[in-house]
Every structure is written in C-alpha cells, then in structure tokens.
Design a protein around this motif. Sequence first.
Motif, PDB file in Angstrom:
ATOM      1  N   GLU A 156     -12.730  -7.020   2.088  1.00 46.15           N
ATOM      2  CA  GLU A 156     -12.191  -5.862   2.810  1.00 46.15           C
ATOM      3  C   GLU A 156     -13.167  -4.708   2.665  1.00 46.15           C
ATOM      4  OE1 GLU A 156      -9.602  -5.610   4.722  1.00 46.15           O
ATOM      5  OE2 GLU A 156      -8.661  -7.553   4.337  1.00 46.15           O
ATOM      6  N   PRO A 157     -13.334  -3.883   3.703  1.00 47.60           N
ATOM      7  CA  PRO A 157     -14.343  -2.825   3.655  1.00 47.60           C
ATOM      8  C   PRO A 157     -13.985  -1.643   2.764  1.00 47.60           C
ATOM      9  CG  PRO A 157     -13.118  -2.723   5.707  1.00 47.60           C
ATOM     10  CD  PRO A 157     -12.682  -3.982   5.017  1.00 47.60           C
ATOM     11  N   GLU A 158     -12.712  -1.479   2.437  1.00 49.57           N
ATOM     12  CA  GLU A 158     -12.329  -0.334   1.608  1.00 49.57           C
ATOM     13  C   GLU A 158     -11.150  -0.701   0.723  1.00 49.57           C
ATOM     14  OE1 GLU A 158      -9.428   1.975   4.790  1.00 49.57           O
ATOM     15  OE2 GLU A 158     -11.573   2.429   4.752  1.00 49.57           O
ATOM     16  N   PRO A 159     -10.980   0.027  -0.375  1.00 47.89           N
ATOM     17  CA  PRO A 159      -9.867  -0.268  -1.289  1.00 47.89           C
ATOM     18  C   PRO A 159      -8.516  -0.028  -0.616  1.00 47.89           C
ATOM     19  CG  PRO A 159     -11.503   1.143  -2.333  1.00 47.89           C
ATOM     20  CD  PRO A 159     -11.838   1.107  -0.876  1.00 47.89           C
ATOM     21  N   LYS A 160      -7.568  -0.908  -0.929  1.00 50.78           N
ATOM     22  CA  LYS A 160      -6.236  -0.790  -0.333  1.00 50.78           C
ATOM     23  C   LYS A 160      -5.183  -1.314  -1.279  1.00 50.78           C
ATOM     24  CE  LYS A 160      -7.609  -1.621   4.512  1.00 50.78           C
ATOM     25  NZ  LYS A 160      -7.456  -2.562   5.654  1.00 50.78           N
ATOM     26  N   VAL A 161      -3.979  -0.809  -1.102  1.00 48.88           N
ATOM     27  CA  VAL A 161      -2.765  -1.379  -1.673  1.00 48.88           C
ATOM     28  C   VAL A 161      -1.812  -1.587  -0.507  1.00 48.88           C
ATOM     29  CG1 VAL A 161      -0.809  -1.056  -3.221  1.00 48.88           C
ATOM     30  CG2 VAL A 161      -3.061  -0.207  -3.885  1.00 48.88           C
ATOM     31  N   VAL A 162      -1.484  -2.826  -0.224  1.00 46.68           N
ATOM     32  CA  VAL A 162      -0.593  -3.154   0.893  1.00 46.68           C
ATOM     33  C   VAL A 162       0.644  -3.854   0.347  1.00 46.68           C
ATOM     34  CG1 VAL A 162      -0.331  -4.460   3.028  1.00 46.68           C
ATOM     35  CG2 VAL A 162      -2.522  -3.348   2.513  1.00 46.68           C
ATOM     36  N   GLN A 163       1.799  -3.350   0.704  1.00 45.51           N
ATOM     37  CA  GLN A 163       3.056  -3.967   0.288  1.00 45.51           C
ATOM     38  C   GLN A 163       3.650  -4.751   1.448  1.00 45.51           C
ATOM     39  OE1 GLN A 163       6.114  -1.300  -1.057  1.00 45.51           O
ATOM     40  NE2 GLN A 163       7.509  -2.958  -1.616  1.00 45.51           N
ATOM     41  N   ILE A 164       3.989  -5.997   1.192  1.00 44.14           N
ATOM     42  CA  ILE A 164       4.694  -6.839   2.159  1.00 44.14           C
ATOM     43  C   ILE A 164       5.902  -7.417   1.442  1.00 44.14           C
ATOM     44  CG2 ILE A 164       4.589  -8.829   3.701  1.00 44.14           C
ATOM     45  CD1 ILE A 164       1.608  -8.390   3.938  1.00 44.14           C
ATOM     46  N   GLY A 165       7.065  -6.884   1.751  1.00 48.55           N
ATOM     47  CA  GLY A 165       8.265  -7.285   1.028  1.00 48.55           C
ATOM     48  C   GLY A 165       8.125  -6.927  -0.441  1.00 48.55           C
ATOM     49  N   PRO A 166       8.405  -7.867  -1.336  1.00 46.26           N
ATOM     50  CA  PRO A 166       8.305  -7.583  -2.769  1.00 46.26           C
ATOM     51  C   PRO A 166       6.907  -7.831  -3.334  1.00 46.26           C
ATOM     52  CG  PRO A 166       9.249  -9.738  -2.466  1.00 46.26           C
ATOM     53  CD  PRO A 166       9.019  -9.181  -1.074  1.00 46.26           C
ATOM     54  N   ARG A 167       5.943  -8.139  -2.485  1.00 43.90           N
ATOM     55  CA  ARG A 167       4.608  -8.507  -2.961  1.00 43.90           C
ATOM     56  C   ARG A 167       3.586  -7.423  -2.636  1.00 43.90           C
ATOM     57  NH1 ARG A 167       7.211 -12.535  -0.540  1.00 43.90           N
ATOM     58  NH2 ARG A 167       7.760 -14.357  -1.807  1.00 43.90           N
ATOM     59  N   PHE A 168       2.548  -7.368  -3.495  1.00 43.78           N
ATOM     60  CA  PHE A 168       1.500  -6.383  -3.293  1.00 43.78           C
ATOM     61  C   PHE A 168       0.144  -7.062  -3.192  1.00 43.78           C
ATOM     62  CE2 PHE A 168       4.856  -3.704  -4.691  1.00 43.78           C
ATOM     63  CZ  PHE A 168       4.627  -2.500  -4.046  1.00 43.78           C
ATOM     64  N   PHE A 169      -0.660  -6.574  -2.256  1.00 45.47           N
ATOM     65  CA  PHE A 169      -2.001  -7.082  -2.022  1.00 45.47           C
ATOM     66  C   PHE A 169      -2.990  -5.958  -2.339  1.00 45.47           C
ATOM     67  CE2 PHE A 169       0.949  -9.576   0.323  1.00 45.47           C
ATOM     68  CZ  PHE A 169       0.456 -10.867   0.295  1.00 45.47           C
ATOM     69  N   LEU A 170      -3.840  -6.201  -3.324  1.00 50.74           N
ATOM     70  CA  LEU A 170      -4.772  -5.191  -3.814  1.00 50.74           C
ATOM     71  C   LEU A 170      -6.200  -5.637  -3.533  1.00 50.74           C
ATOM     72  CD1 LEU A 170      -3.256  -4.778  -7.411  1.00 50.74           C
ATOM     73  CD2 LEU A 170      -2.438  -3.749  -5.280  1.00 50.74           C
ATOM     74  N   THR A 171      -7.025  -4.727  -3.058  1.00 51.39           N
ATOM     75  CA  THR A 171      -8.440  -5.033  -2.875  1.00 51.39           C
ATOM     76  C   THR A 171      -9.277  -3.851  -3.348  1.00 51.39           C
ATOM     77  OG1 THR A 171     -10.153  -5.673  -1.299  1.00 51.39           O
ATOM     78  CG2 THR A 171      -8.393  -4.255  -0.477  1.00 51.39           C
ATOM     79  N   PRO A 172     -10.399  -4.136  -4.027  1.00 52.45           N
ATOM     80  CA  PRO A 172     -11.245  -3.037  -4.530  1.00 52.45           C
ATOM     81  C   PRO A 172     -12.246  -2.518  -3.520  1.00 52.45           C
ATOM     82  CG  PRO A 172     -12.153  -5.129  -5.239  1.00 52.45           C
ATOM     83  CD  PRO A 172     -10.881  -5.449  -4.470  1.00 52.45           C
TER      84      PRO A 172
END
Length: 223
Positions: A156-172
């Motif tokens: 991913e080009p930039e850091p993100k925190v994405v929530q989908i339902g009860p789950r979290f997707f983190l990228t640096p």
Amino acid sequence: MIGVFSDSHGDLAAFDAAYEFLRTQGARRFVFAGARYTDLDEWLLWRRAKSRGGREYSDADFLADVSHWLGSQDALPRTPSRAEAPADVASEDDRRLVMERFLRVPERESLQYRDPSINNKAMDLVGDTLCCVVHDKNDLTRDDLLNAQVFIHGREPEPKVVQIGPRFFLTPGRLVGAAEQTCALLEKVDRDLRFSAFRLDGRVVLEPKLLVVEKKSSKLTLK
C-alpha cells in the motif's frame, strides 16, 4: 512494542533507516511484510560489510568468527534484555538476535512464496489479540479472516487503519515506490493495541489509533 515496515524492494539503506528509527522508538520485535523477502538477509550482510569498513570478508575474518564461536560455546548463555534491540549487527550473536526478532512473509513474485517450507502468512499473538501478517491482503482466506482479529499487510502506498466489521487491516505504507517512505509501530496498551506511522525522519504521518478489544463481544472498535 513492534516495529512494522514493508516494500523495501532492495533498498537496504531504507531498510536500515526503518530499523534504526523503530529501534530508537523502543521496538523490541519487527514485522517485515515482504517485497523483497531476502532484503532482511542482504541487509544483515550489508551491515556486516559496513562494520568492516566495506572491505571484503577475509580469511582473518573467518578465523575470527570461528574463534568467537568456539569461545562462546564455553561461555554462559547470553540473556539480553527484553527491551534490547541491537544497534550493531557486526557480531554473530547480534545477527542471530536480530533474526530472532524479525517476523517476515514472502511476496507472490519471490521464490520463497513457492517454497512449501516457508509460510506465505504468519500468525502472531500480540497481547490477547491474534494478528495475521501477509504481504498482499488479497492472499487472505476465509479461515484467516475467521481466526485473526488484526491483519498486517504491505503493498500500500501510505499507512492506513481500515476497519471492516470487527476486523482491522493495518499497513505501514512503503519504503520504496511511494510519495513518502514510512514505517509504523504497533504497541500493546493495557489489553488493547495502538498503531501509529512515521516518515523515516520521524514525522508522524498517522496519529496513534487505539484498537480496543471488547472482550465480552470479541469485537474491536477504534478510538
């Protein structure tokens, strides 16, 4: 505290800068989410060459390594502080300690991705939270999504925190191929987690996000 970075694509100087910055921020362990998988190995060799002033590995270096290894067999085992992350990896002990502190996963384009002895995804328990590490989040399966609560990924080009339902997707974010070179920290705060991201010069690019685990419902909410 866990240092997280990804997508170095052979830029060992960027890999080194991310390690040094995260180490000085207190990271005890490190997640490298791929691209290129072998950058960790090449970085260790690069650091070793740098510690010798750039000269080639000689017979004298080999004898010194053998002597150090033989001497270490009779010495008491080293028990490093849990907070310790080596600033230098010139010695065999420090290189081994660094390798033990890294969790890494291969990218689809690498030979390691097709090696059955190397997992394409890795599971790690951070506090009470099960985290899944993968380079490309499209490789996640239904079982992965059912088992883990937090997913750490690259590409991913930039850091993100994405929530989908009860789950979290983190990228640096990325060390190479993006507008800014970034890395991240994942911290345990009481029984919850906190994620933040930085440029390599230390400027915050993603303010700390607290992932709160609701124990009764086994769901995560973001504050």
